[in-house]
Write a protein that holds these residues in place. Structure first.
Motif, short mmCIF file in Angstrom:
data_model
loop_
_atom_site.label_atom_id
_atom_site.label_comp_id
_atom_site.label_asym_id
_atom_site.label_seq_id
_atom_site.Cartn_x
_atom_site.Cartn_y
_atom_site.Cartn_z
N SER A 190 38.23 -61.53 -35.28
CA SER A 190 37.98 -62.47 -36.39
C SER A 190 37.82 -63.89 -35.87
CB SER A 190 39.13 -62.42 -37.39
OG SER A 190 39.16 -61.17 -38.05
N TYR B 30 34.44 -66.31 -36.26
CA TYR B 30 34.42 -67.67 -36.83
C TYR B 30 33.87 -68.68 -35.82
CZ TYR B 30 37.28 -65.86 -40.66
OH TYR B 30 37.73 -65.14 -41.75
N PHE C 72 30.15 -67.14 -38.12
CA PHE C 72 30.15 -66.16 -39.21
C PHE C 72 31.23 -66.50 -40.23
CE2 PHE C 72 28.03 -63.90 -35.83
CZ PHE C 72 27.08 -63.12 -36.48
N LYS C 73 30.87 -66.50 -41.49
CA LYS C 73 31.86 -66.74 -42.55
C LYS C 73 32.77 -65.54 -42.73
CE LYS C 73 29.22 -70.00 -45.40
NZ LYS C 73 28.63 -70.25 -46.75
N TYR C 74 32.19 -64.35 -42.52
CA TYR C 74 32.95 -63.12 -42.73
C TYR C 74 32.91 -62.28 -41.45
CZ TYR C 74 32.06 -64.66 -47.49
OH TYR C 74 31.98 -65.41 -48.64
N PRO C 75 34.07 -61.97 -40.87
CA PRO C 75 34.13 -61.20 -39.62
C PRO C 75 33.40 -59.86 -39.70
CG PRO C 75 36.27 -62.16 -40.12
CD PRO C 75 35.41 -62.40 -41.31
N GLN C 76 33.40 -59.23 -40.89
CA GLN C 76 32.75 -57.93 -40.99
C GLN C 76 31.25 -58.03 -40.74
OE1 GLN C 76 34.53 -59.45 -43.37
NE2 GLN C 76 33.78 -59.02 -45.46
N HIS C 77 30.65 -59.20 -41.08
CA HIS C 77 29.23 -59.39 -40.81
C HIS C 77 28.97 -59.45 -39.30
CE1 HIS C 77 28.48 -61.30 -45.04
NE2 HIS C 77 28.80 -60.02 -45.08
#
Length: 303
Positions: free
Chosen positions: A270, A274, A278-283
């Motif tokens: 994560s 960041y 990336f705003k969202y780690p899953q992306h």
């Protein structure tokens, strides 16, 4: 003084140049035939187009700058304008006389045609004026012959063949322009390589800084702007020089940096996501797995 004049139809521009409207959706202007009173556009400093417009500018001794060098193309320069684009008008000298040709066609002309389905693939309609197409004498001759064919059709009585023939010649005109732009990229190889080197340096600097956390993952537009190029021209340049799209090139660099950072045991996936914007780690995890074949956690374990 009014600042901007809207060109909503082909007829609007032909009226501005005191030319007869032969077809409501397509028209050609030969500036050698334009009367004196129609040679300059007074009272406006910009034209906003809601139709397609292509200008072949023939101005002897016309110098343009590219890559810090002067290019002189007396034979002709092509500028392409798409609907909803605005062009600024320069300060004309008292003796200024436009030379060359203009072809305008409304999007409605293309409805139901193959050209209508592929018109957006001609990326040069979104190039900046400093990225115009510069023609050799032979190339100019080919394009003028196609304008002559279109003009011939415009001067005939409209019949069931008119639209097909006019659109076919416009499509051929644009296909030749695509070929000539490919030639232009080749003849500017040194300048293109210089732009790619600057792009690579900017890309490395971006990931070495805190910009990903501030602005997110880098976009094609970000680098195009810093290289003083339009996004479309920059994207085409990268594609022709590397075989990859600019977005793919950026993602390759991102994955390259991500692989290095995944090996840091003190950072979670994560945190790395960041850091890379990336705003969202899953992306980040999804993209990493798509490109590498393993998730970041699996890649860390395997290596």
């Amino acid at each position: 003084m009014q600042e901007k004049l809207d060109i909503n139809t082909v007829g609007d521009y032909l009226a501005l140049r005191k030319q007869e409207v032969l077809h409501p959706l397509v028209g050609i202007v030969d500036f050698n035939q334009v009367e004196e009173k129609g040679k300059t556009i007074k009272g406006y400093n910009a034209l906003h187009f809601n139709c397609y417009a292509i200008f072949i500018k023939d101005t002897k001794g016309c110098k343009i700058k590219y890559g810090g060098r002067d290019y002189d193309y007396d034979e002709g320069t092509l500028v392409f304008i798409a609907p909803n684009q605005t062009i600024g008008l320069g300060n004309y000298s008292p003796n200024f006389k436009p030379k060359g040709y203009a072809m305008l066609f409304h999007p409605d002309l293309l409805l139901g045609t193959e050209l209508g389905r592929k018109i957006h693939s001609y990326s040069f309609f979104a190039y900046s004026s400093n990225e115009a197409l510069h023609l050799s004498a032979k190339e100019r001759k080919i394009l003028l012959s196609l304008l002559e064919k279109i003009q011939f059709e415009l001067e005939q009585n409209l019949d069931k063949h008119s639209k097909k023939l006019i659109v076919a010649n416009i499509e051929l005109f644009l296909d030749y322009c695509t070929r000539f732009y490919d030639r232009q990229f080749l003849t500017r190889e040194i300048e293109n390589v210089g732009s790619l080197e600057k792009f690579e340096n900017l890309l490395n600097e971006y990931f070495a800084s805190d910009k990903p956390q501030k602005f997110g993952t880098p976009s094609v537009g970000y680098f195009a702007e810093r290289l003083h190029l339009s996004s479309n021209y920059f994207g085409d340049l990268v594609k022709k020089e590397t075989g990859k799209s600019a977005q793919e090139y950026i993602q390759n660099k991102l994955i390259e940096v991500a692989k290095e950072r995944v090996f840091d045991p003190n950072k979670s996936v994560s945190e790395i996501a960041y850091e890379l914007g990336f705003k969202y780690p899953q992306h980040f995890t999804r993209l990493f797995k798509q490109r590498v074949g393993h998730s970041p956690s699996e890649f860390r374990t395997l290596n």
